[in-house]
Scaffold this motif. Structure first.
Motif, PDB file in Angstrom:
ATOM      1  N   PRO A  12      -1.678  21.846 -10.743  1.00 12.04           N
ATOM      2  CA  PRO A  12      -0.723  22.307 -11.758  1.00 12.04           C
ATOM      3  C   PRO A  12       0.694  22.353 -11.182  1.00 12.04           C
ATOM      4  CG  PRO A  12      -2.669  23.711 -11.738  1.00 12.04           C
ATOM      5  CD  PRO A  12      -2.773  22.809 -10.540  1.00 12.04           C
ATOM      6  N   GLY A  13       1.663  21.929 -11.981  1.00 10.06           N
ATOM      7  CA  GLY A  13       3.043  21.979 -11.549  1.00 10.06           C
ATOM      8  C   GLY A  13       3.436  20.910 -10.548  1.00 10.06           C
ATOM      9  N   HIS A  14       2.591  19.881 -10.394  1.00  9.36           N
ATOM     10  CA  HIS A  14       2.895  18.837  -9.420  1.00  9.36           C
ATOM     11  C   HIS A  14       4.133  18.059  -9.835  1.00  9.36           C
ATOM     12  CE1 HIS A  14       1.628  15.456 -11.992  1.00  9.36           C
ATOM     13  NE2 HIS A  14       0.675  16.257 -12.435  1.00  9.36           N
ATOM     14  N   GLY A  15       4.755  17.421  -8.851  1.00  9.28           N
ATOM     15  CA  GLY A  15       5.882  16.548  -9.124  1.00  9.28           C
ATOM     16  C   GLY A  15       5.419  15.123  -9.333  1.00  9.28           C
ATOM     17  N   GLU A  16       6.286  14.162  -9.010  1.00  5.94           N
ATOM     18  CA  GLU A  16       5.912  12.753  -9.106  1.00  5.94           C
ATOM     19  C   GLU A  16       5.042  12.409  -7.902  1.00  5.94           C
ATOM     20  OE1 GLU A  16       8.434   8.816  -8.639  1.00  5.94           O
ATOM     21  OE2 GLU A  16       8.597   9.594 -10.698  1.00  5.94           O
ATOM     22  N   VAL A  17       3.797  12.026  -8.162  1.00  2.98           N
ATOM     23  CA  VAL A  17       2.819  11.762  -7.103  1.00  2.98           C
ATOM     24  C   VAL A  17       2.665  10.251  -6.939  1.00  2.98           C
ATOM     25  CG1 VAL A  17       0.426  12.077  -6.361  1.00  2.98           C
ATOM     26  CG2 VAL A  17       1.634  13.942  -7.547  1.00  2.98           C
ATOM     27  N   HIS A  18       2.725   9.793  -5.688  1.00  2.00           N
ATOM     28  CA  HIS A  18       2.665   8.367  -5.389  1.00  2.00           C
ATOM     29  C   HIS A  18       1.412   8.009  -4.609  1.00  2.00           C
ATOM     30  CE1 HIS A  18       7.208   7.155  -5.735  1.00  2.00           C
ATOM     31  NE2 HIS A  18       6.777   7.844  -6.787  1.00  2.00           N
ATOM     32  N   HIS A  19       0.970   6.781  -4.794  1.00  2.18           N
ATOM     33  CA  HIS A  19      -0.064   6.174  -3.944  1.00  2.18           C
ATOM     34  C   HIS A  19       0.600   5.577  -2.711  1.00  2.18           C
ATOM     35  CE1 HIS A  19       1.342   2.157  -5.087  1.00  2.18           C
ATOM     36  NE2 HIS A  19       1.432   2.633  -6.329  1.00  2.18           N
ATOM     37  N   GLU A  20      -0.156   5.525  -1.591  1.00  2.00           N
ATOM     38  CA  GLU A  20       0.293   4.853  -0.373  1.00  2.00           C
ATOM     39  C   GLU A  20      -0.933   4.213   0.291  1.00  2.00           C
ATOM     40  OE1 GLU A  20       2.656   7.018   2.392  1.00  2.00           O
ATOM     41  OE2 GLU A  20       4.045   7.800   0.885  1.00  2.00           O
ATOM     42  N   ALA A  21      -1.076   2.912   0.141  1.00  2.00           N
ATOM     43  CA  ALA A  21      -2.212   2.199   0.735  1.00  2.00           C
ATOM     44  C   ALA A  21      -2.005   2.054   2.234  1.00  2.00           C
ATOM     45  CB  ALA A  21      -2.347   0.823   0.094  1.00  2.00           C
TER      46      ALA A  21
ATOM     47  N   ALA B 284      -7.412   3.844   3.410  1.00  2.00           N
ATOM     48  CA  ALA B 284      -6.905   5.186   3.119  1.00  2.00           C
ATOM     49  C   ALA B 284      -5.825   5.115   2.053  1.00  2.00           C
ATOM     50  CB  ALA B 284      -6.347   5.828   4.384  1.00  2.00           C
ATOM     51  N   ASN B 285      -5.678   6.220   1.346  1.00  2.00           N
ATOM     52  CA  ASN B 285      -4.589   6.399   0.390  1.00  2.00           C
ATOM     53  C   ASN B 285      -3.883   7.697   0.758  1.00  2.00           C
ATOM     54  OD1 ASN B 285      -2.866   6.539  -1.796  1.00  2.00           O
ATOM     55  ND2 ASN B 285      -4.448   6.132  -3.325  1.00  2.00           N
ATOM     56  N   ASP B 286      -2.685   7.587   1.307  1.00  2.00           N
ATOM     57  CA  ASP B 286      -1.908   8.751   1.739  1.00  2.00           C
ATOM     58  C   ASP B 286      -1.131   9.289   0.537  1.00  2.00           C
ATOM     59  OD1 ASP B 286      -0.461  10.654   3.114  1.00  2.00           O
ATOM     60  OD2 ASP B 286       0.938   9.212   4.009  1.00  2.00           O
ATOM     61  N   VAL B 287      -1.840   9.948  -0.363  1.00  2.00           N
ATOM     62  CA  VAL B 287      -1.251  10.424  -1.612  1.00  2.00           C
ATOM     63  C   VAL B 287      -0.162  11.461  -1.301  1.00  2.00           C
ATOM     64  CG1 VAL B 287      -1.730  11.502  -3.838  1.00  2.00           C
ATOM     65  CG2 VAL B 287      -3.438   9.991  -2.783  1.00  2.00           C
ATOM     66  N   THR B 288       0.979  11.345  -2.010  1.00  2.00           N
ATOM     67  CA  THR B 288       2.157  12.147  -1.666  1.00  2.00           C
ATOM     68  C   THR B 288       2.877  12.619  -2.921  1.00  2.00           C
ATOM     69  OG1 THR B 288       2.477  10.775   0.318  1.00  2.00           O
ATOM     70  CG2 THR B 288       4.329  12.140  -0.366  1.00  2.00           C
TER      71      THR B 288
ATOM     72  N   ALA C  90      -6.935   1.480  -6.569  1.00  2.00           N
ATOM     73  CA  ALA C  90      -7.793   0.777  -5.609  1.00  2.00           C
ATOM     74  C   ALA C  90      -6.953   0.309  -4.430  1.00  2.00           C
ATOM     75  CB  ALA C  90      -8.487  -0.413  -6.259  1.00  2.00           C
ATOM     76  N   VAL C  91      -7.351   0.723  -3.240  1.00  2.00           N
ATOM     77  CA  VAL C  91      -6.735   0.286  -1.983  1.00  2.00           C
ATOM     78  C   VAL C  91      -7.683  -0.717  -1.344  1.00  2.00           C
ATOM     79  CG1 VAL C  91      -6.031   0.989   0.339  1.00  2.00           C
ATOM     80  CG2 VAL C  91      -5.503   2.449  -1.640  1.00  2.00           C
ATOM     81  N   THR C  92      -7.172  -1.900  -1.015  1.00  2.00           N
ATOM     82  CA  THR C  92      -7.989  -2.937  -0.402  1.00  2.00           C
ATOM     83  C   THR C  92      -7.374  -3.356   0.922  1.00  2.00           C
ATOM     84  OG1 THR C  92      -8.732  -3.791  -2.543  1.00  2.00           O
ATOM     85  CG2 THR C  92      -8.935  -5.264  -0.651  1.00  2.00           C
ATOM     86  N   ILE C  93      -8.192  -3.357   1.962  1.00  2.00           N
ATOM     87  CA  ILE C  93      -7.808  -3.871   3.276  1.00  2.00           C
ATOM     88  C   ILE C  93      -8.651  -5.105   3.545  1.00  2.00           C
ATOM     89  CG2 ILE C  93      -7.502  -3.388   5.727  1.00  2.00           C
ATOM     90  CD1 ILE C  93      -5.896  -1.499   3.970  1.00  2.00           C
ATOM     91  N   GLU C  94      -8.000  -6.217   3.772  1.00  2.00           N
ATOM     92  CA  GLU C  94      -8.693  -7.475   4.023  1.00  2.00           C
ATOM     93  C   GLU C  94      -9.683  -7.334   5.176  1.00  2.00           C
ATOM     94  OE1 GLU C  94      -7.566 -12.113   5.220  1.00  2.00           O
ATOM     95  OE2 GLU C  94      -6.021 -10.545   5.225  1.00  2.00           O
ATOM     96  N   GLY C  95     -10.923  -7.733   4.934  1.00  2.00           N
ATOM     97  CA  GLY C  95     -11.943  -7.679   5.966  1.00  2.00           C
ATOM     98  C   GLY C  95     -12.534  -6.307   6.201  1.00  2.00           C
ATOM     99  N   VAL C  96     -12.064  -5.311   5.463  1.00  2.00           N
ATOM    100  CA  VAL C  96     -12.592  -3.943   5.603  1.00  2.00           C
ATOM    101  C   VAL C  96     -13.308  -3.533   4.320  1.00  2.00           C
ATOM    102  CG1 VAL C  96     -12.039  -1.513   6.017  1.00  2.00           C
ATOM    103  CG2 VAL C  96     -10.857  -3.309   7.312  1.00  2.00           C
ATOM    104  N   GLY C  97     -12.605  -3.516   3.198  1.00  2.00           N
ATOM    105  CA  GLY C  97     -13.250  -3.146   1.943  1.00  2.00           C
ATOM    106  C   GLY C  97     -12.239  -2.655   0.935  1.00  2.00           C
TER     107      GLY C  97
END
Length: 261
Positions: free
Chosen positions: A106-115, A143-147, A244-251
């Protein structure tokens, strides 16, 4: 080798995933005895991956983040990359697994994805020289470093903005057959639309140097995670989005975004 952590009924285990990732119906998982941070043996029959629930591949004592490690991302955030990237911590309680929800408070600001490509540490270590980094790495995951960008600006430091519960999805498994200097594509889609499309060859500080830098400051434990930084293209996510976060050769690590009541 792909090592996953999973639940089936009330039991939680590690297992080895086999099959073609591009053909999900072919994927199976075979339990192992114990954990993957020491020599292990298979301890059961393979079962379809669809019959189990994949969990976050590790429960780290700490997640070590690396900021501004791609020049294009540093520029899109309004600055230039520093000579040495800033290091920050995300709490272990921020970790979520594949298909788990990213829960916006609740009350969050603008939240971004970071692959990001994530490094999983395989044994206790400190002050690791870069030429020995591969010796202490178990493997790699997505990973997704959500911020929360508003809190990041307001607080002037990143602990709260990046540390909410579920703000560190990891998965779907650990890929061990990757070398620290391998060049891998790093991408993110939101509702099927490409947002991020980078390569690990553009990292300003590579994996081996990051392990050396981080382990000079912190003793690393088996299962600890180092996030290597995100390429340009970060952007907002809102409830209802599929990320969806995709890393080549990882998943591929998939998450859904929901709002906390």
């Amino acid at each position: 080798m792909r090592i996953a952590r999973f639940s089936r009924g009330d039991a939680v285990s590690f297992g080895v995933v086999n099959g073609e990732a591009a053909q999900p119906a072919s994927l199976t998982i075979t339990p192992i005895a114990g954990h993957p941070f020491a020599p292990f043996q298979l301890a059961g029959e393979p079962v379809p991956l669809s019959d189990v629930r994949l969990l976050a591949p590790v429960l780290p004592s700490k997640v070590v983040g690396v900021g501004k490690n791609y020049a294009d991302h540093a520029r899109e955030m309004g600055g230039e990359a520093p000579a040495e990237p800033p290091i920050f911590l995300k709490p272990s309680t921020a970790v979520a697994g594949p298909r788990d929800a990213i829960v916006l408070p609740p009350g969050h600001g603008e939240v971004h994805h970071e692959a990001e490509l994530a490094v999983v540490i395989g044994r206790l270590c400190r002050e690791v020289p870069r030429e020995r980094a591969a010796d202490v790495i178990l493997g790699y995951t997505c990973a997704n470093d959500v911020t929360d960008r508003d809190l990041q600006k307001k607080d002037g430091q990143w602990a709260r903005a990046k540390g909410f519960d579920t703000f560190c999805p990891l998965g779907p498994w650990i890929e061990t057959d990757v070398a620290p200097d391998d060049d891998r594509a790093v991408g993110c889609t939101v509702n099927g639309e490409t947002r991020q499309d980078g390569r690990t060859s553009d990292l300003l500080m590579g994996v081996a140097d990051l392990v050396a830098l981080v382990s000079a400051a912190f003793t690393l434990l088996p299962g600890d995670v180092i996030l290597t930084g995100t390429p340009a293209g970060v952007g907002p996510i809102v409830p209802g989005d599929d990320v969806a976060v995709t890393i080549e050769g990882v998943g591929t690590l998939s998450s859904r975004v929901v709002a906390r009541d």
